[in-house]
Design a protein around this motif. Structure first.
Motif, PDB file in Angstrom:
ATOM      1  N   ASP A  92      32.080 -18.004   4.372  1.00  0.00           N
ATOM      2  CA  ASP A  92      33.317 -17.679   5.087  1.00  0.00           C
ATOM      3  C   ASP A  92      34.329 -16.985   4.183  1.00  0.00           C
ATOM      4  OD1 ASP A  92      33.724 -19.931   3.569  1.00  0.00           O
ATOM      5  OD2 ASP A  92      34.876 -21.009   5.078  1.00  0.00           O
ATOM      6  N   VAL A  93      34.318 -17.277   2.888  1.00  0.00           N
ATOM      7  CA  VAL A  93      35.216 -16.581   1.963  1.00  0.00           C
ATOM      8  C   VAL A  93      34.836 -15.110   1.881  1.00  0.00           C
ATOM      9  CG1 VAL A  93      35.974 -16.389  -0.447  1.00  0.00           C
ATOM     10  CG2 VAL A  93      35.721 -18.646   0.607  1.00  0.00           C
ATOM     11  N   THR A  94      33.541 -14.836   1.774  1.00  0.00           N
ATOM     12  CA  THR A  94      33.058 -13.456   1.744  1.00  0.00           C
ATOM     13  C   THR A  94      33.441 -12.723   3.021  1.00  0.00           C
ATOM     14  OG1 THR A  94      31.193 -14.075   0.332  1.00  0.00           O
ATOM     15  CG2 THR A  94      31.010 -11.995   1.530  1.00  0.00           C
ATOM     16  N   GLN A  95      33.328 -13.391   4.159  1.00  0.00           N
ATOM     17  CA  GLN A  95      33.683 -12.778   5.433  1.00  0.00           C
ATOM     18  C   GLN A  95      35.169 -12.433   5.493  1.00  0.00           C
ATOM     19  OE1 GLN A  95      31.817 -11.669   7.950  1.00  0.00           O
ATOM     20  NE2 GLN A  95      30.042 -12.179   6.686  1.00  0.00           N
ATOM     21  N   ASN A  96      36.000 -13.294   4.920  1.00  0.00           N
ATOM     22  CA  ASN A  96      37.436 -13.002   4.881  1.00  0.00           C
ATOM     23  C   ASN A  96      37.732 -11.777   4.026  1.00  0.00           C
ATOM     24  OD1 ASN A  96      39.552 -15.095   6.109  1.00  0.00           O
ATOM     25  ND2 ASN A  96      37.698 -16.227   5.589  1.00  0.00           N
ATOM     26  N   ILE A  97      37.029 -11.640   2.917  1.00  0.00           N
ATOM     27  CA  ILE A  97      37.238 -10.475   2.045  1.00  0.00           C
ATOM     28  C   ILE A  97      36.769  -9.204   2.733  1.00  0.00           C
ATOM     29  CG2 ILE A  97      36.564  -9.420  -0.144  1.00  0.00           C
ATOM     30  CD1 ILE A  97      36.386 -12.257  -1.315  1.00  0.00           C
ATOM     31  N   LEU A  98      35.600  -9.256   3.365  1.00  0.00           N
ATOM     32  CA  LEU A  98      35.086  -8.082   4.089  1.00  0.00           C
ATOM     33  C   LEU A  98      36.008  -7.688   5.235  1.00  0.00           C
ATOM     34  CD1 LEU A  98      31.267  -8.891   4.211  1.00  0.00           C
ATOM     35  CD2 LEU A  98      32.326  -6.911   3.104  1.00  0.00           C
ATOM     36  N   SER A  99      36.520  -8.692   5.929  1.00  0.00           N
ATOM     37  CA  SER A  99      37.428  -8.420   7.047  1.00  0.00           C
ATOM     38  C   SER A  99      38.690  -7.714   6.557  1.00  0.00           C
ATOM     39  CB  SER A  99      37.792  -9.724   7.743  1.00  0.00           C
ATOM     40  OG  SER A  99      38.746  -9.508   8.766  1.00  0.00           O
ATOM     41  N   ALA A 100      39.236  -8.187   5.447  1.00  0.00           N
ATOM     42  CA  ALA A 100      40.441  -7.555   4.893  1.00  0.00           C
ATOM     43  C   ALA A 100      40.153  -6.125   4.462  1.00  0.00           C
ATOM     44  CB  ALA A 100      40.958  -8.371   3.714  1.00  0.00           C
ATOM     45  N   LEU A 101      38.999  -5.903   3.870  1.00  0.00           N
ATOM     46  CA  LEU A 101      38.632  -4.566   3.398  1.00  0.00           C
ATOM     47  C   LEU A 101      38.506  -3.572   4.541  1.00  0.00           C
ATOM     48  CD1 LEU A 101      37.709  -2.581   1.230  1.00  0.00           C
ATOM     49  CD2 LEU A 101      35.417  -3.577   1.385  1.00  0.00           C
ATOM     50  N   CYS A 102      37.956  -4.031   5.637  1.00  0.00           N
ATOM     51  CA  CYS A 102      37.685  -3.125   6.757  1.00  0.00           C
ATOM     52  C   CYS A 102      38.824  -3.018   7.771  1.00  0.00           C
ATOM     53  CB  CYS A 102      36.424  -3.574   7.487  1.00  0.00           C
ATOM     54  SG  CYS A 102      34.947  -3.588   6.463  1.00  0.00           S
ATOM     55  N   GLU A 103      39.671  -4.067   7.865  1.00  0.00           N
ATOM     56  CA  GLU A 103      40.605  -4.119   8.985  1.00  0.00           C
ATOM     57  C   GLU A 103      42.075  -4.216   8.608  1.00  0.00           C
ATOM     58  OE1 GLU A 103      39.361  -7.424  11.324  1.00  0.00           O
ATOM     59  OE2 GLU A 103      37.327  -6.647  11.653  1.00  0.00           O
TER      60      GLU A 103
END
Length: 333
Positions: free
Chosen positions: A188-199
């Motif tokens: 879930d931490v990785t998903q939060n980082i990816l989400s911030a990068l893309c959105e």
């Protein structure tokens, strides 16, 4: 009846020696931080003063307690940006010294436990200061210690701040939470980082997401896409971080996603911003060509897919490779 006294002191109260010792500890800690807030030149000296005091067994607990109290009070004080940076630097340097020289991290754990509730403060400056402190101190912990419940509470608190309405807080929260990432799709931490990068709408937050994710494998495709970000600082960071990956990663990406490497490079070489062009050139030549392919330009081009590649893109990349080869020959002469 009035309590019995002995030597003018109420029975059961602290002794004069205890009061004097507590006052000495408070004076030591307060003076150290006042000095550090005033000038960066004193940081190392104040760190040594506090560290020497912490080395004494009878001083460790009271000094840790007093520093923690001061840190908590400082969160609600409007320090200047420079003073806050020095404040955090002193704490980080002292925490590192405690971990490396004293072989314990009780100072940073105690501070983190006490500032954690301030992540939800109404005042945005308090939330920002808290996230900045957590970013600095989380990196100084002894990673071999098992603190599952404590770490879980930290991660949950930071996940809220990753979605804070203030971009600067989201940026610091991303930096802090990256300590806990497993760099897997189901993390879930990785998903939060990816989400911030893309959105995320803030370029500073997107840039921090790149820094937080590099050089983990799961982020590579998003980094390549970030070379086309609308903001130059993000494009530059993406190119710089791509250089940390082997060239084989770029080869595999182009095959899987049917992307023309020549086109990606040509876009970077033609970027309207000088710092982005330099970052692209550095990654292509110093990292992939020099480090991974031993400066073999033929091998570099041979590993790229030239079918349906535009003449303009190919000419641009060939031109940059030619200039690089000329510089190499000139340096060898």
């Amino acid at each position: 009846m009035p309590p019995a006294t002995r030597g003018g002191r109420k029975s059961g109260g602290p002794s004069a020696a205890t009061v004097a010792a507590n006052n000495a500890v408070e004076t030591l800690v307060v003076n150290a931080f006042i000095s550090a807030h005033a000038s960066a030149a004193t940081l190392n000296n104040q760190k040594r003063v506090l560290l020497e005091a912490l080395k004494k067994d009878d001083q460790l607990v009271p000094i840790v307690k007093k520093i923690t109290e001061l840190v908590v009070r400082t969160l609600s004080i409007s320090l200047s940006a420079d003073a806050m940076r020095r404040h955090i630097q002193l704490l980080r340097d002292l925490a590192l010294a405690c971990r490396d020289e004293l072989k314990n991290d009780v100072l940073q754990v105690t501070i983190l436990e006490n500032i954690l509730p301030f992540n939800n403060a109404v005042d945005k400056n308090v939330r920002l200061a808290t996230c900045a402190l957590m970013d600095a101190l989380l990196r100084t912990l002894d990673q071999e210690q098992d603190r599952g419940d404590f770490y879980d509470s930290v991660v949950e608190a930071l996940k809220y701040r990753v979605h804070d309405k203030v971009p600067a807080i989201r940026e610091k929260a991303l930096a802090s939470i990256s300590v806990f990432q497993q760099a897997k799709r189901d993390c879930d931490v990785t998903q939060n980082i990816l989400s911030a990068l893309c959105e995320d709408h803030s370029s500073a937050v997107r840039r921090q997401a790149i820094l937080s994710g590099s050089p983990k494998d799961v982020y590579f495709p998003s980094f390549v896409r970030s070379t086309r970000d609308s903001v130059a600082a993000v494009r530059k960071e993406a190119w710089q971080q791509l250089g940390k990956y082997k060239f084989t990663w770029m080869e595999a990406y182009c095959k899987v996603y049917d992307v023309q490497l020549i086109h990606v490079l040509a876009q970077g070489f033609r970027d309207t911003t000088d710092m982005v062009r330099k970052a692209c050139l550095w990654t292509a030549t110093q990292c992939w060509l020099k480090r991974d392919l031993n400066n073999d330009c033929n091998a570099f081009l041979g590993k790229t897919k030239l079918v349906n590649c535009s003449d303009a893109d190919l000419m641009k990349v060939a031109q940059e490779l030619l200039l690089y080869s000329k510089k190499l020959k000139a340096a060898e002469a």
